[in-house]
Design an enzyme around this catalytic site. Sequence first.
Site, PDB file in Angstrom:
ATOM      1  N   HIS A   1     -17.051  13.517   5.058  1.00 32.00           N
ATOM      2  CA  HIS A   1     -17.574  12.316   5.715  1.00 32.00           C
ATOM      3  C   HIS A   1     -19.026  12.559   6.139  1.00 32.00           C
ATOM      4  CE1 HIS A   1     -17.427   8.525   7.824  1.00 32.00           C
ATOM      5  NE2 HIS A   1     -18.066   9.128   8.811  1.00 32.00           N
TER       6      HIS A   1
ATOM      7  N   ASP B   1      -5.485  12.717   8.477  1.00 29.24           N
ATOM      8  CA  ASP B   1      -4.257  12.163   9.055  1.00 29.24           C
ATOM      9  C   ASP B   1      -4.316  10.651   8.857  1.00 29.24           C
ATOM     10  OD1 ASP B   1      -5.951  11.187  10.997  1.00 29.24           O
ATOM     11  OD2 ASP B   1      -5.372  12.665  12.508  1.00 29.24           O
ATOM     12  N   ALA B   2      -3.488   9.921   9.590  1.00 29.25           N
ATOM     13  CA  ALA B   2      -3.384   8.485   9.325  1.00 29.25           C
ATOM     14  C   ALA B   2      -4.571   7.683   9.859  1.00 29.25           C
ATOM     15  CB  ALA B   2      -2.081   7.950   9.924  1.00 29.25           C
ATOM     16  N   GLY B   3      -5.463   8.315  10.598  1.00 29.21           N
ATOM     17  CA  GLY B   3      -6.569   7.586  11.229  1.00 29.21           C
ATOM     18  C   GLY B   3      -7.763   7.412  10.293  1.00 29.21           C
TER      19      GLY B   3
ATOM     20  N   ASP C   1     -11.054   8.537   9.325  1.00 30.02           N
ATOM     21  CA  ASP C   1     -11.927   9.702   9.426  1.00 30.02           C
ATOM     22  C   ASP C   1     -11.607  10.538  10.672  1.00 30.02           C
ATOM     23  OD1 ASP C   1     -13.341   9.092   7.029  1.00 30.02           O
ATOM     24  OD2 ASP C   1     -14.426   7.545   8.109  1.00 30.02           O
TER      25      ASP C   1
ATOM     26  N   ARG D   1       0.823  -1.207   0.000  1.00 31.40           N
ATOM     27  CA  ARG D   1       0.000   0.000   0.000  1.00 31.40           C
ATOM     28  C   ARG D   1       0.868   1.274   0.000  1.00 31.40           C
ATOM     29  NH1 ARG D   1      -5.735   0.982   2.493  1.00 31.40           N
ATOM     30  NH2 ARG D   1      -6.031  -1.157   1.886  1.00 31.40           N
TER      31      ARG D   1
ATOM     32  N   LEU E   1      -5.044   6.549   3.788  1.00 33.76           N
ATOM     33  CA  LEU E   1      -3.797   6.983   3.144  1.00 33.76           C
ATOM     34  C   LEU E   1      -2.620   6.710   4.081  1.00 33.76           C
ATOM     35  CD1 LEU E   1      -5.178  10.291   1.653  1.00 33.76           C
ATOM     36  CD2 LEU E   1      -4.426   8.286   0.345  1.00 33.76           C
TER      37      LEU E   1
ATOM     38  N   ASN F   1     -11.012  15.673   3.564  1.00 39.07           N
ATOM     39  CA  ASN F   1     -11.931  14.550   3.390  1.00 39.07           C
ATOM     40  C   ASN F   1     -13.334  15.008   3.759  1.00 39.07           C
ATOM     41  OD1 ASN F   1     -12.792  11.783   3.062  1.00 39.07           O
ATOM     42  ND2 ASN F   1     -12.836  11.599   5.299  1.00 39.07           N
TER      43      ASN F   1
HETATM   44  C1  GAR Z   1     -19.975  10.416   0.413  1.00 38.30           C
HETATM   45  O1  GAR Z   1     -21.178  10.389   1.138  1.00 38.30           O
HETATM   46  C2  GAR Z   1     -18.801  10.612   1.337  1.00 38.30           C
HETATM   47  O2  GAR Z   1     -19.069  11.456   2.418  1.00 38.30           O
HETATM   48  C3  GAR Z   1     -18.545   9.204   1.797  1.00 38.30           C
HETATM   49  O3  GAR Z   1     -18.686   8.445   0.626  1.00 38.30           O
HETATM   50  C4  GAR Z   1     -19.689   9.049  -0.193  1.00 38.30           C
HETATM   51  C5  GAR Z   1     -19.149   9.158  -1.599  1.00 38.30           C
HETATM   52  O4  GAR Z   1     -20.133   9.606  -2.496  1.00 38.30           O
HETATM   53  N1  GAR Z   1     -17.254   9.067   2.376  1.00 38.30           N
HETATM   54  C6  GAR Z   1     -17.007   8.308   3.453  1.00 38.30           C
HETATM   55  O5  GAR Z   1     -17.837   7.610   3.975  1.00 38.30           O
HETATM   56  C7  GAR Z   1     -15.576   8.381   3.965  1.00 38.30           C
HETATM   57  N2  GAR Z   1     -15.443   7.645   5.159  1.00 38.30           N
HETATM   58  P1  GAR Z   1     -19.702  10.124  -3.959  1.00 38.30           P
HETATM   59  O6  GAR Z   1     -18.781   9.051  -4.553  1.00 38.30           O
HETATM   60  O7  GAR Z   1     -20.994  10.199  -4.695  1.00 38.30           O
HETATM   61  O8  GAR Z   1     -19.028  11.453  -3.803  1.00 38.30           O
END
Ligand code: GAR
Length: 177
Positions: A98, A130-132, A134, A54, A82, A96
């Site tokens: 979320h 960061d590395a965590g 979310d 990775r 990442l 990011n």
């Molecule tokens: C979004 O709801 C985003 O917040 C979530 O994936 C979806 C992607 O939708 N991300 C996570 O859950 C990150 N942990 P999209 O491909 O239509 O933008």
Amino acid sequence: MIGVLVSGNGTNLQALLDARLPVAAVAANVDCRALARAGEIPTRVFSLHGFPDRERRDAAMADWLAGHGVDLVVCAGYMHLLTAPFLDRFPQRILNVHPSLLPDFPGAHAIDDALAAGAETTGVTVHLVDAGLDTGPVVAREQVPVEPRATLVERIHAVEHRLLPAAAREMLVRERA
Ligand code: GAR
């Protein structure tokens, strides 16, 4: 210039493009629908299958983005963590989005998890990566009431599509100031 990381439908990528933000490149960890939204913008899939580990995949992805002039990375539904070789290339420069009020409900199923927990309010968080899972400093967050449940996903996405481009623009503006 912005580099966008995607894994799925790409509606958040679409929101960034619709906001006319300077997206220079789009990278994915899997072949996904999001890539078709990029149009003339260079895209590339960095599958884990193509690399010994990775870290080397992430280093190659960082090289490719930097080669396209990227200095701000936006994870728009990117579903891999990442690793250091990527994080170290873009310190404090990876956003990011979320679909929860972090630190509640991290992970890939935040909306379902909020429903299962009986939450009355959930929301959207934009944060530095960061590395965590979310984790990282919050840049923007907005509450979304769970009811009516039938429209929760749609309402969360609508907030994401507003909050994420605004946060990315803010970071670009701040660096030019
Ligand atoms: C979004 O709801 C985003 O917040 C979530 O994936 C979806 C992607 O939708 N991300 C996570 O859950 C990150 N942990 P999209 O491909 O239509 O933008």
